[in-house]
Design a protein around this motif. Structure first.
Motif, PDB file in Angstrom:
ATOM      1  N   LEU A 239      23.085  91.426 -22.005  1.00  0.00           N
ATOM      2  CA  LEU A 239      22.024  91.078 -21.161  1.00  0.00           C
ATOM      3  C   LEU A 239      22.492  91.845 -19.815  1.00  0.00           C
ATOM      4  O   LEU A 239      23.373  91.288 -19.416  1.00  0.00           O
ATOM      5  CB  LEU A 239      21.556  89.563 -20.996  1.00  0.00           C
ATOM      6  N   THR A 240      21.558  92.224 -19.071  1.00  0.00           N
ATOM      7  CA  THR A 240      21.764  92.804 -17.751  1.00  0.00           C
ATOM      8  C   THR A 240      20.662  92.044 -16.721  1.00  0.00           C
ATOM      9  O   THR A 240      19.870  91.616 -17.238  1.00  0.00           O
ATOM     10  CB  THR A 240      21.454  94.264 -17.421  1.00  0.00           C
ATOM     11  N   ASP A 241      21.302  92.028 -15.414  1.00  0.00           N
ATOM     12  CA  ASP A 241      20.217  91.544 -14.412  1.00  0.00           C
ATOM     13  C   ASP A 241      19.790  90.205 -14.659  1.00  0.00           C
ATOM     14  O   ASP A 241      18.643  89.734 -14.494  1.00  0.00           O
ATOM     15  CB  ASP A 241      19.211  92.392 -14.114  1.00  0.00           C
ATOM     16  N   LEU A 242      20.600  89.469 -15.221  1.00  0.00           N
ATOM     17  CA  LEU A 242      20.501  87.998 -15.828  1.00  0.00           C
ATOM     18  C   LEU A 242      20.499  87.175 -14.545  1.00  0.00           C
ATOM     19  O   LEU A 242      21.590  87.200 -13.711  1.00  0.00           O
ATOM     20  CB  LEU A 242      21.361  87.456 -16.703  1.00  0.00           C
ATOM     21  N   VAL A 243      19.465  86.412 -14.288  1.00  0.00           N
ATOM     22  CA  VAL A 243      19.303  85.485 -12.945  1.00  0.00           C
ATOM     23  C   VAL A 243      18.560  84.212 -13.437  1.00  0.00           C
ATOM     24  O   VAL A 243      17.916  84.369 -14.181  1.00  0.00           O
ATOM     25  CB  VAL A 243      18.240  86.003 -11.931  1.00  0.00           C
ATOM     26  N   THR A 244      19.235  83.004 -12.925  1.00  0.00           N
ATOM     27  CA  THR A 244      18.801  81.683 -13.446  1.00  0.00           C
ATOM     28  C   THR A 244      18.503  81.203 -12.034  1.00  0.00           C
ATOM     29  O   THR A 244      18.955  81.153 -11.127  1.00  0.00           O
ATOM     30  CB  THR A 244      19.834  80.924 -13.929  1.00  0.00           C
ATOM     31  N   ARG A 245      17.287  80.215 -12.000  1.00  0.00           N
ATOM     32  CA  ARG A 245      16.982  79.403 -10.836  1.00  0.00           C
ATOM     33  C   ARG A 245      16.314  78.334 -11.265  1.00  0.00           C
ATOM     34  O   ARG A 245      15.409  78.366 -12.435  1.00  0.00           O
ATOM     35  CB  ARG A 245      16.418  80.318  -9.787  1.00  0.00           C
ATOM     36  N   ASP A 246      16.358  77.022 -10.544  1.00  0.00           N
ATOM     37  CA  ASP A 246      15.684  75.866 -10.824  1.00  0.00           C
ATOM     38  C   ASP A 246      14.157  75.916 -10.152  1.00  0.00           C
ATOM     39  O   ASP A 246      14.163  76.320  -9.276  1.00  0.00           O
ATOM     40  CB  ASP A 246      16.742  74.867 -10.176  1.00  0.00           C
ATOM     41  N   THR A 247      13.329  75.573 -11.020  1.00  0.00           N
ATOM     42  CA  THR A 247      12.108  75.319 -10.483  1.00  0.00           C
ATOM     43  C   THR A 247      11.459  74.004 -11.219  1.00  0.00           C
ATOM     44  O   THR A 247      12.235  73.435 -11.972  1.00  0.00           O
ATOM     45  CB  THR A 247      10.956  76.275 -11.604  1.00  0.00           C
ATOM     46  N   PRO A 248      10.291  73.568 -10.663  1.00  0.00           N
ATOM     47  CA  PRO A 248       9.922  72.178 -10.997  1.00  0.00           C
ATOM     48  C   PRO A 248       9.647  72.139 -12.630  1.00  0.00           C
ATOM     49  O   PRO A 248       9.711  70.924 -12.873  1.00  0.00           O
ATOM     50  CB  PRO A 248       8.538  71.921 -10.324  1.00  0.00           C
TER      51      PRO A 248
ATOM     52  N   PRO B  32      14.649  75.090 -15.681  1.00  0.00           N
ATOM     53  CA  PRO B  32      15.332  76.327 -15.277  1.00  0.00           C
ATOM     54  C   PRO B  32      14.569  77.497 -15.759  1.00  0.00           C
ATOM     55  O   PRO B  32      14.064  77.453 -16.901  1.00  0.00           O
ATOM     56  CB  PRO B  32      16.756  76.205 -15.864  1.00  0.00           C
ATOM     57  N   ARG B  33      14.610  78.643 -14.781  1.00  0.00           N
ATOM     58  CA  ARG B  33      13.777  79.854 -15.038  1.00  0.00           C
ATOM     59  C   ARG B  33      14.876  80.886 -15.170  1.00  0.00           C
ATOM     60  O   ARG B  33      15.619  81.048 -14.459  1.00  0.00           O
ATOM     61  CB  ARG B  33      12.635  80.145 -13.968  1.00  0.00           C
ATOM     62  N   VAL B  34      14.706  81.626 -16.468  1.00  0.00           N
ATOM     63  CA  VAL B  34      15.776  82.580 -16.506  1.00  0.00           C
ATOM     64  C   VAL B  34      15.078  84.118 -16.582  1.00  0.00           C
ATOM     65  O   VAL B  34      14.040  83.992 -17.676  1.00  0.00           O
ATOM     66  CB  VAL B  34      16.549  82.378 -18.023  1.00  0.00           C
ATOM     67  N   THR B  35      15.660  84.960 -16.200  1.00  0.00           N
ATOM     68  CA  THR B  35      15.157  86.469 -16.267  1.00  0.00           C
ATOM     69  C   THR B  35      16.262  87.142 -16.656  1.00  0.00           C
ATOM     70  O   THR B  35      17.370  87.160 -16.027  1.00  0.00           O
ATOM     71  CB  THR B  35      14.418  86.733 -15.014  1.00  0.00           C
ATOM     72  N   TRP B  36      16.047  88.454 -17.416  1.00  0.00           N
ATOM     73  CA  TRP B  36      17.018  89.427 -17.684  1.00  0.00           C
ATOM     74  C   TRP B  36      16.327  90.409 -18.405  1.00  0.00           C
ATOM     75  O   TRP B  36      15.254  90.575 -18.702  1.00  0.00           O
ATOM     76  CB  TRP B  36      18.093  88.787 -18.767  1.00  0.00           C
ATOM     77  N   ARG B  37      17.075  91.592 -18.674  1.00  0.00           N
ATOM     78  CA  ARG B  37      16.964  92.900 -18.968  1.00  0.00           C
ATOM     79  C   ARG B  37      17.782  93.127 -20.311  1.00  0.00           C
ATOM     80  O   ARG B  37      18.894  92.858 -20.336  1.00  0.00           O
ATOM     81  CB  ARG B  37      16.984  93.939 -18.108  1.00  0.00           C
TER      82      ARG B  37
END
Length: 94
Positions: free
Chosen positions: A34-43, A46-51
């Motif tokens: 997986l590339t460009d993997l980003v995690t961030r906390d949201t209400p 956890p929100r995770v995005t990747w390519r």
């Protein structure tokens, strides 16, 4: 993942080392990083995005955007100009 060509199933493996999250996908006889993997906390959790790039069942460049709630994830993926598709998953502990 539900797509215009049918449902594609894959196993994802995520790891965190020193605050950096990495991942791989295994499905349709291939394993891809997986590339460009980003995690961030949201209400909502956890929100995770990747390519990722796959070659089976056809060559696609996929983009994912999912939210994790407990042991499940839900969100969307997109392959280029194709419509967004629904993605769901569940945690499997080893």
């Amino acid at each position: 993942m539900k797509t215009p060509i049918g449902t594609i199933e894959a196993d994802y493996h995520f790891e965190e080392h020193d605050g950096v999250v990495t991942g791989t996908a295994n499905g349709a006889g291939e394993a891809v990083a997986l590339t460009d993997l980003v995690t961030r906390d949201t209400p909502d959790g956890p929100r995770v995005t990747w390519r990722q790039q796959i070659t089976r069942p056809l060559r696609l460049n996929l983009e994912y955007d999912v939210t994790i709630t407990g042991g499940t994830l839900a969100g969307e993926s997109r392959a280029g100009r194709l419509p967004r598709t629904r993605v769901t998953g569940r945690r499997i502990t080893a």
